[in-house]
Write a protein that holds these residues in place. Structure first.
Motif: not given
Ligand code: ADP
Length: 669
Positions: A177-183
């Motif tokens: 979720x952390x990288x997806x959040x950014x993407x």
């Protein structure tokens, strides 16, 4: 003479009948060990004729002749032998117990022994069976114990596995979720910029893929939430018809593409506004309609909502999604509501999906007290339906839960974002800029505390996992050392194990999970600001009253005592007597963290507030202290509150001492 002969014959018949009365083999043996007489049973067991037996060696008929001899000698020794174990040498080796005694002539001379060999084959068999049964029982017990041990181990392993799964899911949620959040966040930001048509197309594709991935992660997390009993449902008034129309609207282009027809049947009897969790309802309907669209290539999809029952408080509604698609065979239909189950192994390859949608639908419906059903015919189509209750309302605060409007009047808000991941920092900056708020970034708790010392902020958005000083430690420091009540909202990437209680215990005001929903973030910031302002207002107003005005007002006491000076003095002196020790006891209990005793002291002091006409705010503060003392939570405020009580009571005592003197003097005037 004749008479004598007859007597002898009679005696010998009598003796014979006695001998034959024994069903066990009976032998009479003379002093030389030779058999003198036998009964029929002896003939049967040895298989010999009487003539053969009589005069032969008695010991010869046993498997252990020496033992037989010993038994025989023992009879002469002791006069008898009992239950002497031997085995007869017959074709089946009969086990016997030998019982014998000596017999004598009329003059007392020993003539020999009479022995009866009791056949114990049956008894032996029974004993053996018992022994076997016992061994079997022992084995069975052993087996049961092992099985029980295995079961305990298996259940332990299952528990461990569930815990491991939880842990894995929460770790995965954090990691993905952390990288997806950014993407997703940055794609949204980019989509708002000037783009060529091609760029817009590519970015939209990235956003769609990101959204799909987030849906999957959310599905998995939803199941984890259900598993751990953390799934909660909101109760907000919403317009059902609009909500459903908006859901169906999402599928319009897909339906158009597939050249199928979408029919929306909505029962007009349904009240326009109902109370429930519209987000979860949308999630259920989205899952069902997207399946219908996915598995239908021609014909129609019908979404119907029907009023089944209605009473004063609730409506019972039946939602059904019917399609004319591929259908499901009877033998598969029971499995499709299970996690990761698809009707056919080829489904994933042909249609995509993970087999989680229906499992979530079932959980979401059942956890709200409803039920799901499916009817399907292979190649004809399927109808998925569910029944749910909604509360009725007269509120016209429509769609209030969904409300998201940036209030242009709320400006000049300074937010401190405490977050270590640069991408998240950037995303937060972008979001807060959109809200029109000012923001500073600190990449860990330590830096945040430094920043707080040099600048005033209105709200802190605090990540939990950070190097140097994490969000919990930073909050504890802010509350206990800096003694600041600044609203703090936790930013958590991990909703399944996010220790909401821990956030509260260290003094955070709220939390929001990542990827951050901008509406939710905005609403939470506004809400904590509002709460903070109200509390500040209360403290301010009570300070005003207590600072410039008096702490006590004796009008109540005058009324109660009918202005009787003696009675008033008595009451005041009672207050002056009991209050200082109660203040001391309050402070001591606080110092010792003895919450029961703190509760008791505050309990004793409360009634005096109204008697001495003290401001109602103090009673409220005292009650808050009691609540904290009972719940033993949010301790960082309790010291301040006790201090406020102490100061109010001391001031009240000072005022009352003067009052007392004044009344006393008036008596002697
Ligand atoms: P997914 O759609 O991700 O595979 P679901 O849990 O939503 O997972 O559905 C499970 C399975 O049930 C699907 O894979 C499909 O085999 C079957 N199914 C669900 N809805 C329909 C439908 N409307 N028509 C035919 N089959 C369906």
């Amino acid at each position: 003479m004749k008479m004598m002969v007859r007597n002898t014959i009679q005696e010998s018949r009598y003796a014979r009948s006695l001998i034959e009365a024994s069903l066990d083999p009976l032998f009479t043996v003379n002093t030389e060990g030779k058999i003198m007489d036998v009964n029929q049973a002896s003939l049967n067991i040895t298989g010999q004729l009487r003539e053969q037996l009589v005069g032969s060696d008695f010991f010869h008929y046993f498997t252990k002749p020496d033992s037989a001899k010993q038994a025989y000698l023992a009879v002469f020794d002791k006069g008898f032998v009992s239950d002497y174990p031997l085995t007869i040498r017959d074709h089946k080796l009969t086990d016997v117990l030998l019982n014998g005694s000596i017999f004598k002539d009329d003059d007392g001379n020993v003539l020999g022994v009479v022995v009866v060999a009791r056949d114990i084959t049956e008894q032996k068999r029974f004993e053996n069976e018992l022994k076997d049964a016992k061994i079997f029982a022992e084995h069975a017990t052993e087996f049961a114990e092992t099985a029980q041990g295995d079961a305990v181990k298996a259940s332990q392993q299952a528990n461990d596995a569930v815990k491991a799964k939880q842990q894995f899911l929460s770790n995965m949620s954090h990691e993905i979720r952390t990288p997806m959040n950014a993407i997703i966040g940055f794609t949204k930001v980019l989509l708002k910029t000037d783009l060529s048509t091609k760029q817009f197309e590519y970015l939209s594709a990235i956003k769609m893929s990101g959204d799909a991935l987030i849906v999957l992660i959310n599905d998995i997390l939803d199941l984890a939430k259900v598993d751990s009993g953390k799934m909660t449902f909101e109760e907000c008034p919403f317009k059902l018809k609009t909500s459903i129309a908006a859901m169906l609207h999402l599928f319009e282009s897909k339906i158009h593409e597939k050249n199928i027809e979408l029919i929306n049947e909505y029962d007009v009897k349904i009240p326009p506004v109902v109370v429930g969790d519209s987000v979860r309802l949308n999630q259920i309907i989205l899952n069902l309609v997207s399946n219908a669209v996915k598995f239908t290539n021609a014909g129609t999809i019908t979404m119907s909502v029907q009023l089944l029952k209605e009473n004063e408080q609730t409506v019972t509604l039946k939602f059904a999604v019917s399609d004319t698609g591929i259908g499901i065979s009877k033998n598969k239909i029971d499995q499709i509501f299970e996690n990761f189950q698809q009707a056919y192994s080829s489904t994933s390859r042909l249609f995509g999906g993970t087999g989680l949608g229906l499992a979530i639908v079932k959980q979401l419906v059942e956890l709200q007290g409803g039920s799901v059903a499916v009817e399907s015919e292979l190649s004809q189509g399927s109808t998925f339906s569910f029944i749910l209750d909604f509360k009725k309302t007269t509120a016209n605060a429509l769609q209030q839960c969904e409300e998201f409007e940036i209030n242009q009047e709320i400006k000049d808000i300074h937010i401190l974002v405490v977050e270590d991941i640069p991408l998240n920092q950037l995303l937060m900056k972008t979001l807060l800029d959109d809200f029109g708020f000012k923001r500073d970034i600190a990449s860990n708790g330590k830096i945040a505390i430094e920043k707080m010392k040099s600048k005033n902020y209105d709200v802190i958005l605090m990540d939990l996992q950070m190097p140097e000083m994490n969000g919990f430690e930073a909050t504890e420091y802010i509350r206990n050392q800096l003694k600041s009540t600044i609203p703090i909202i936790a930013l958590t990437a991990d909703v399944t194990t996010a220790d909401v209680n821990k956030c509260k215990a260290v003094g955070m005001d709220d939390y929001i999970s990542k990827p951050v929903n901008e509406k939710l973030l905005y609403n939470k910031i506004i809400s904590v600001l509002k709460n903070h302002a109200e509390v500040a207002q209360l403290t301010l107003s009570s300070n005003k009253q207590t600072g410039s005005l008096r702490y006590t007002d004796l009008s109540y006491l005058m009324k109660r005592t009918k202005s009787n000076p003696t009675l008033m003095m008595e009451m005041i002196s009672l207050y002056l007597e009991q209050t200082p020790p109660l203040i001391l006891s309050m402070k001591k209990s606080l110092h010792d963290k003895d919450w029961n005793s703190l509760h008791a002291s505050v309990h004793k002091i409360i009634p005096s507030f109204s008697i001495m006409g003290m401001n109602a705010d103090f009673e409220n503060i005292a009650k808050q202290v009691q609540e904290y003392a009972t719940s033993q939570e949010a301790f960082e405020n309790i010291g301040d509150l006790v201090m406020k009580l102490e100061s109010a009571c001391t001031n009240a005592c000072n005022e009352l001492k003067i009052e007392f003197e004044t009344i006393k003097n008036s008596l002697y005037e």
